[in-house]
Design a protein around this motif. Structure first.
Motif, PDB file in Angstrom:
ATOM      1  N   ASP A  80       0.864  -1.165   0.000  1.00 50.36           N
ATOM      2  CA  ASP A  80       0.000   0.000   0.000  1.00 50.36           C
ATOM      3  C   ASP A  80       0.912   1.230   0.000  1.00 50.36           C
ATOM      4  OD1 ASP A  80      -1.814   2.014   0.407  1.00 50.36           O
ATOM      5  OD2 ASP A  80      -2.586   1.242   2.293  1.00 50.36           O
ATOM      6  N   ASP A  81       0.994   1.906  -1.147  1.00 45.49           N
ATOM      7  CA  ASP A  81       1.907   3.039  -1.265  1.00 45.49           C
ATOM      8  C   ASP A  81       1.586   4.160  -0.276  1.00 45.49           C
ATOM      9  OD1 ASP A  81       3.342   1.784  -3.265  1.00 45.49           O
ATOM     10  OD2 ASP A  81       2.230   2.745  -4.886  1.00 45.49           O
ATOM     11  N   MET A  82       0.305   4.331   0.018  1.00 44.94           N
ATOM     12  CA  MET A  82      -0.072   5.369   0.980  1.00 44.94           C
ATOM     13  C   MET A  82       0.434   5.023   2.382  1.00 44.94           C
ATOM     14  SD  MET A  82      -1.534   7.729  -0.711  1.00 44.94           S
ATOM     15  CE  MET A  82      -2.366   8.682   0.524  1.00 44.94           C
ATOM     16  N   GLU A  83       0.369   3.760   2.741  1.00 40.81           N
ATOM     17  CA  GLU A  83       0.860   3.326   4.058  1.00 40.81           C
ATOM     18  C   GLU A  83       2.379   3.491   4.135  1.00 40.81           C
ATOM     19  OE1 GLU A  83       0.724   1.737   7.969  1.00 40.81           O
ATOM     20  OE2 GLU A  83      -0.753   2.695   6.680  1.00 40.81           O
ATOM     21  N   ILE A  84       3.084   3.145   3.066  1.00 42.51           N
ATOM     22  CA  ILE A  84       4.537   3.323   3.038  1.00 42.51           C
ATOM     23  C   ILE A  84       4.882   4.800   3.185  1.00 42.51           C
ATOM     24  CG2 ILE A  84       6.594   3.164   1.577  1.00 42.51           C
ATOM     25  CD1 ILE A  84       5.432   0.526   0.483  1.00 42.51           C
ATOM     26  N   ALA A  85       4.158   5.660   2.478  1.00 45.41           N
ATOM     27  CA  ALA A  85       4.406   7.101   2.574  1.00 45.41           C
ATOM     28  C   ALA A  85       4.151   7.606   3.992  1.00 45.41           C
ATOM     29  CB  ALA A  85       3.524   7.845   1.577  1.00 45.41           C
ATOM     30  N   ARG A  86       3.115   7.098   4.643  1.00 44.98           N
ATOM     31  CA  ARG A  86       2.796   7.495   6.013  1.00 44.98           C
ATOM     32  C   ARG A  86       3.915   7.075   6.972  1.00 44.98           C
ATOM     33  NH1 ARG A  86       0.795   5.540  10.520  1.00 44.98           N
ATOM     34  NH2 ARG A  86       0.508   3.439   9.744  1.00 44.98           N
ATOM     35  N   LEU A  87       4.407   5.850   6.793  1.00 42.25           N
ATOM     36  CA  LEU A  87       5.497   5.373   7.650  1.00 42.25           C
ATOM     37  C   LEU A  87       6.772   6.181   7.428  1.00 42.25           C
ATOM     38  CD1 LEU A  87       5.005   1.500   7.455  1.00 42.25           C
ATOM     39  CD2 LEU A  87       4.386   3.031   9.331  1.00 42.25           C
ATOM     40  N   LYS A  88       7.055   6.504   6.177  1.00 42.97           N
ATOM     41  CA  LYS A  88       8.252   7.304   5.878  1.00 42.97           C
ATOM     42  C   LYS A  88       8.146   8.691   6.501  1.00 42.97           C
ATOM     43  CE  LYS A  88       9.899   5.117   1.660  1.00 42.97           C
ATOM     44  NZ  LYS A  88      10.235   5.351   0.243  1.00 42.97           N
ATOM     45  N   LYS A  89       6.950   9.254   6.513  1.00 44.42           N
ATOM     46  CA  LYS A  89       6.745  10.561   7.123  1.00 44.42           C
ATOM     47  C   LYS A  89       6.986  10.474   8.630  1.00 44.42           C
ATOM     48  CE  LYS A  89       3.663  14.276   6.251  1.00 44.42           C
ATOM     49  NZ  LYS A  89       2.347  14.709   5.830  1.00 44.42           N
ATOM     50  N   GLN A  90       6.504   9.400   9.256  1.00 43.06           N
ATOM     51  CA  GLN A  90       6.745   9.200  10.689  1.00 43.06           C
ATOM     52  C   GLN A  90       8.236   9.061  10.963  1.00 43.06           C
ATOM     53  OE1 GLN A  90       4.508   5.811  11.997  1.00 43.06           O
ATOM     54  NE2 GLN A  90       2.606   6.963  12.205  1.00 43.06           N
ATOM     55  N   LYS A  91       8.938   8.312  10.087  1.00 45.39           N
ATOM     56  CA  LYS A  91      10.387   8.143  10.246  1.00 45.39           C
ATOM     57  C   LYS A  91      11.083   9.495  10.209  1.00 45.39           C
ATOM     58  CE  LYS A  91      12.880   5.489   7.845  1.00 45.39           C
ATOM     59  NZ  LYS A  91      13.483   4.750   6.740  1.00 45.39           N
ATOM     60  N   LEU A  92      10.691  10.338   9.250  1.00 44.25           N
ATOM     61  CA  LEU A  92      11.311  11.648   9.103  1.00 44.25           C
ATOM     62  C   LEU A  92      11.064  12.512  10.336  1.00 44.25           C
ATOM     63  CD1 LEU A  92      12.858  13.691   7.420  1.00 44.25           C
ATOM     64  CD2 LEU A  92      10.707  14.307   6.318  1.00 44.25           C
ATOM     65  N   MET A  93       9.845  12.485  10.859  1.00 39.63           N
ATOM     66  CA  MET A  93       9.537  13.278  12.053  1.00 39.63           C
ATOM     67  C   MET A  93      10.374  12.799  13.239  1.00 39.63           C
ATOM     68  SD  MET A  93       5.436  14.164  11.752  1.00 39.63           S
ATOM     69  CE  MET A  93       4.967  12.581  12.367  1.00 39.63           C
ATOM     70  N   LEU A  94      10.530  11.480  13.378  1.00 37.33           N
ATOM     71  CA  LEU A  94      11.360  10.946  14.462  1.00 37.33           C
ATOM     72  C   LEU A  94      12.816  11.363  14.293  1.00 37.33           C
ATOM     73  CD1 LEU A  94       9.945   7.346  14.906  1.00 37.33           C
ATOM     74  CD2 LEU A  94       9.873   9.186  16.579  1.00 37.33           C
ATOM     75  N   LYS A  95      13.304  11.277  13.053  1.00 40.20           N
ATOM     76  CA  LYS A  95      14.694  11.641  12.781  1.00 40.20           C
ATOM     77  C   LYS A  95      14.934  13.114  13.121  1.00 40.20           C
ATOM     78  CE  LYS A  95      18.220  11.359   9.220  1.00 40.20           C
ATOM     79  NZ  LYS A  95      18.514  10.946   7.854  1.00 40.20           N
ATOM     80  N   GLU A  96      13.995  13.976  12.760  1.00 37.96           N
ATOM     81  CA  GLU A  96      14.130  15.398  13.063  1.00 37.96           C
ATOM     82  C   GLU A  96      14.122  15.638  14.573  1.00 37.96           C
ATOM     83  OE1 GLU A  96      10.921  17.071  10.806  1.00 37.96           O
ATOM     84  OE2 GLU A  96      12.107  17.191   8.983  1.00 37.96           O
ATOM     85  N   GLU A  97      13.245  14.941  15.292  1.00 43.08           N
ATOM     86  CA  GLU A  97      13.187  15.102  16.745  1.00 43.08           C
ATOM     87  C   GLU A  97      14.475  14.602  17.392  1.00 43.08           C
ATOM     88  OE1 GLU A  97      10.401  14.140  20.613  1.00 43.08           O
ATOM     89  OE2 GLU A  97       9.673  13.575  18.636  1.00 43.08           O
ATOM     90  N   ILE A  98      14.996  13.477  16.906  1.00 43.62           N
ATOM     91  CA  ILE A  98      16.263  12.955  17.424  1.00 43.62           C
ATOM     92  C   ILE A  98      17.365  13.986  17.211  1.00 43.62           C
ATOM     93  CG2 ILE A  98      18.064  11.209  17.062  1.00 43.62           C
ATOM     94  CD1 ILE A  98      15.695   9.242  16.381  1.00 43.62           C
ATOM     95  N   GLY A  99      17.390  14.572  16.021  1.00 44.11           N
ATOM     96  CA  GLY A  99      18.388  15.602  15.715  1.00 44.11           C
ATOM     97  C   GLY A  99      18.285  16.804  16.640  1.00 44.11           C
ATOM     98  N   ARG A 100      17.069  17.253  16.889  1.00 46.05           N
ATOM     99  CA  ARG A 100      16.864  18.406  17.780  1.00 46.05           C
ATOM    100  C   ARG A 100      17.329  18.089  19.204  1.00 46.05           C
ATOM    101  NH1 ARG A 100      11.853  18.778  15.353  1.00 46.05           N
ATOM    102  NH2 ARG A 100      10.863  17.844  17.190  1.00 46.05           N
TER     103      ARG A 100
END
Length: 54
Positions: free
Chosen positions: A31-51
Motif C-alpha cells: 500500500d503506497d499510501m501506508e509506506i508514505a505514512r510510515l516514511k513521514k513518521q520516520k522523518l519526524m522521528l529523525k528530526e526530533e532525534i536531531g533536535r
C-alpha cells in the motif's frame, strides 16, 4: 525519563519503522499510501532525534 533514554527510545522506534518500510516495499501487495505514512513518521522521528541530540 532522561534525555538520553528518550533519544534511544526514539531511535528504536525509527529503526522499527525503517524495518517495516523495507518489508512492505519487498511485498508485492504493498500500500503506497501506508509506506508514505510510515516514511513521514520516520522523518519526524529523525528530526526530533536531531533536535534533542544537539
Amino acid at each position: 525519563m532522561s534525555l538520553s533514554s528518550h533519544v534511544e527510545e526514539l531511535k528504536k522506534k525509527h529503526q522499527t519503522l525503517s524495518d517495516s518500510v523495507e518489508s512492505m516495499q519487498r511485498s508485492p501487495a504493498t500500500d503506497d499510501m501506508e509506506i508514505a505514512r510510515l516514511k513521514k513518521q520516520k522523518l519526524m522521528l529523525k528530526e526530533e532525534i536531531g533536535r534533542l541530540s544537539h
